[in-house]
Design a protein around this motif. Structure first.
Motif, mmCIF file in Angstrom:
data_model
loop_
_atom_site.group_PDB
_atom_site.id
_atom_site.type_symbol
_atom_site.label_atom_id
_atom_site.label_comp_id
_atom_site.label_asym_id
_atom_site.label_seq_id
_atom_site.Cartn_x
_atom_site.Cartn_y
_atom_site.Cartn_z
ATOM 1 N N LEU A 104 0.830 -1.207 0.000
ATOM 2 C CA LEU A 104 0.000 0.000 0.000
ATOM 3 C C LEU A 104 0.864 1.256 0.000
ATOM 4 C CD1 LEU A 104 -2.700 1.445 0.147
ATOM 5 C CD2 LEU A 104 -2.688 1.096 2.634
ATOM 6 N N ALA B 191 -4.152 3.909 6.630
ATOM 7 C CA ALA B 191 -4.433 3.036 5.493
ATOM 8 C C ALA B 191 -5.618 3.564 4.687
ATOM 9 C CB ALA B 191 -4.714 1.616 5.983
ATOM 10 N N ARG C 228 -5.354 4.506 0.808
ATOM 11 C CA ARG C 228 -6.232 3.789 -0.124
ATOM 12 C C ARG C 228 -7.091 4.764 -0.909
ATOM 13 N NH1 ARG C 228 -6.505 -1.870 0.847
ATOM 14 N NH2 ARG C 228 -8.420 -1.956 -0.385
ATOM 15 N N GLN D 157 -8.060 2.865 -4.190
ATOM 16 C CA GLN D 157 -8.322 1.481 -3.804
ATOM 17 C C GLN D 157 -9.728 1.384 -3.224
ATOM 18 O OE1 GLN D 157 -6.081 -1.169 -4.298
ATOM 19 N NE2 GLN D 157 -5.131 0.463 -5.515
#
Length: 492
Positions: free
Chosen positions: A219, A245, A249, A254
């Protein structure tokens, strides 16, 4: 390089730092045992506050006297007991209880006698605000106290990431690298500070030494340079999503996890750059926890014309129709629109925010008009239920029951299933039990928190009645009345 950076970070042992109940909190706070295992030479946390500065457990944003709270509320209890009682507050509290809890979490109260640099009460207050999604209040409290310990800084960084102000927290981290809660956070902030080369070098070094998990490394690598990953499948959704995260993302497009995220993540959708539907759903979710004001929710409802029909859009249309009628002073239109808007908001779990915003605007609506039922219920859940009750003469036993609750009593002829327990709670002294025992031992703060925890739509009627009686005993009868009204009207 990565090993050195991790080695100098202050680390709290599992015995010293309370495990957070928030499963998305940064790894350094949520799992101090794992963090200790990564670190060759743990360093004891140091309280960097100036000599003579008040402890963080005493930090607050509101004056307790303004909300009827004694400054010594926590005296007689240990910091562990208060922190545990705060953590135990349920997610489904009635809005009146939640509002009172917010006062407790934000009040500048004297700390418990055993307060220490571990900041148990302060961190428990922050964590509960985060759990409700009240990020603006958590951020203000953190900055007022000073996020200059690892535990406080990690929470400040998480809040900053979710509210879009991470540059300030990153600048502070770059000035004091030992405050970095995790290695990915350090890399992220190097990149946000413009030092992409150092960020890439630190990632490569950490990955080579096995100091960063493979999924995290993937990531972070995509965040630093997405071009090499063009055409590759999206990363799988993680089981646990931290704010960092989530931020990376979102930046790399994502997909979000399919499961519903914690309320705090809804703040990302409040951005004016988000689609209106996303803004509406986020504001509704946060309004249910009291994390955003009713005015903010209602302002969003008025933002555009509904794009479709059904569900959310029917709710928006109903609220807009009532707002237009009120602005025009068209009483007939108000009477036609109020019941529809009220049922829509009641069904969506937004009755109290709606009532708090709309009730003060309904003074010109006739008490005996076609919207009487909705008018009674909305005004009773509004800012002044006692004044609202004096406006109506009951016509039915059901109306007499509701209007009596607003006045702090239950009519003798009331046949509602909750009438006996509510009558006992609103009229009598609290029976011998856990709350009375806490009060007898001088643990007033614990008793108040325990009472608030019982004020839910589904709690045991006897426990609910004991909580109401306790609130009356400690001089908060209005909260008892509001809770009784909400229990009846919102549990239908």
């Amino acid at each position: 390089m990565g090993a050195v950076l991790l080695a100098v970070a202050p680390v709290a042992t599992a015995q010293e730092a309370p495990l957070s109940a928030i499963d998305w909190l940064s790894e350094a706070v949520a799992d101090p045992v794992a963090r200790q295992a990564e670190t060759p030479a743990p360093i004891e946390p140091v309280d960097a506050r100036p000599i003579g500065a008040p402890p963080r457990d005493a930090a607050g944003l509101i004056a307790p006297a303004a909300h009827g709270l004694p400054t010594d509320l926590w005296q007689g209890s240990s910091s562990r007991a208060i922190a545990a009682a705060i953590a135990a507050q349920p997610d489904n509290q009635l809005p009146a209880a939640r509002a009172r809890l917010y006062n407790l979490l934000l009040a500048e109260l004297d700390p418990p006698a055993d307060t220490s640099p571990e900041d148990r009460v302060f961190l428990a207050r922050i964590d509960k605000l985060l759990a409700f999604g009240a990020l603006d209040r958590a951020e203000a409290l953190l900055e007022q106290a000073g996020p200059d310990t690892p535990a406080a800084f990690a929470r400040w960084l998480d809040v900053s990431l979710l509210t879009g102000y991470e540059d300030r927290a990153c600048a502070a981290m770059l000035a004091a690298p030992q405050m970095a809660p995790t290695l990915p956070a350090r890399i992220f902030c190097l990149a946000r500070g413009g030092d992409w080369a150092a960020a890439a070098l630190l990632l490569d070094t950490a990955a080579a030494l096995g100091e960063i998990a493979p999924d995290e490394a993937d990531l972070v690598a995509r965040f630093l340079d997405p071009e090499p990953f063009a055409g590759e499948p999206d990363l799988p959704a993680p089981e646990r999503l931290t704010p960092l995260a989530f931020k990376m993302r979102e930046a790399t497009a994502q997909p979000r996890p399919a499961r519903t995220l914690a309320p705090a993540f809804a703040w990302a959708d409040l951005s004016p750059f988000s689609p209106w539907r996303s803004q509406l759903l986020a504001a509704e979710r946060l309004a249910r926890t009291g994390a955003v004001t009713p005015g903010r929710l209602m302002a969003l409802y008025a933002g555009h014309r509904p794009a479709a029909s059904g569900g959310l859009w029917d709710r928006v249309a109903a609220v807009q129709a009532l707002d237009v009628a009120l602005l025009a002073g068209d009483i007939a239109a108000v009477e036609a629109a109020l019941p529809r808007a009220w049922q829509a908001m009641l069904g969506a779990g937004l009755a109290v925010p709606f009532a708090r915003h709309v009730a003060p605007r309904l003074g010109a609506v006739p008490a005996d008009g076609p919207a009487r039922t909705a008018l009674i219920e909305v005004t009773l859940l509004g800012p002044d239920p006692e004044a609202a009750a004096s406006r109506f003469t009951p016509r039915t036993p059901g109306e007499a029951f509701l209007l009596g609750l607003a006045a702090g009593r239950v009519p003798n002829a009331a046949t509602h299933p909750l009438a006996p327990s509510l009558a006992a709670g609103l009229a009598g002294a609290p029976p011998p039990g856990a709350l009375a025992r806490m009060m007898g031992e001088g643990r007033a703060g614990e008793a108040l928190l325990a009472a608030l925890a019982r004020l839910t739509p589904s709690s045991d009627p006897a426990a609910f009645a004991e909580a109401l009686a306790h609130l009356r005993q400690v001089g908060d009868p209005m909260l008892a009345r509001r809770a009784a009204l909400e229990r009846v009207l919102l549990s239908r």
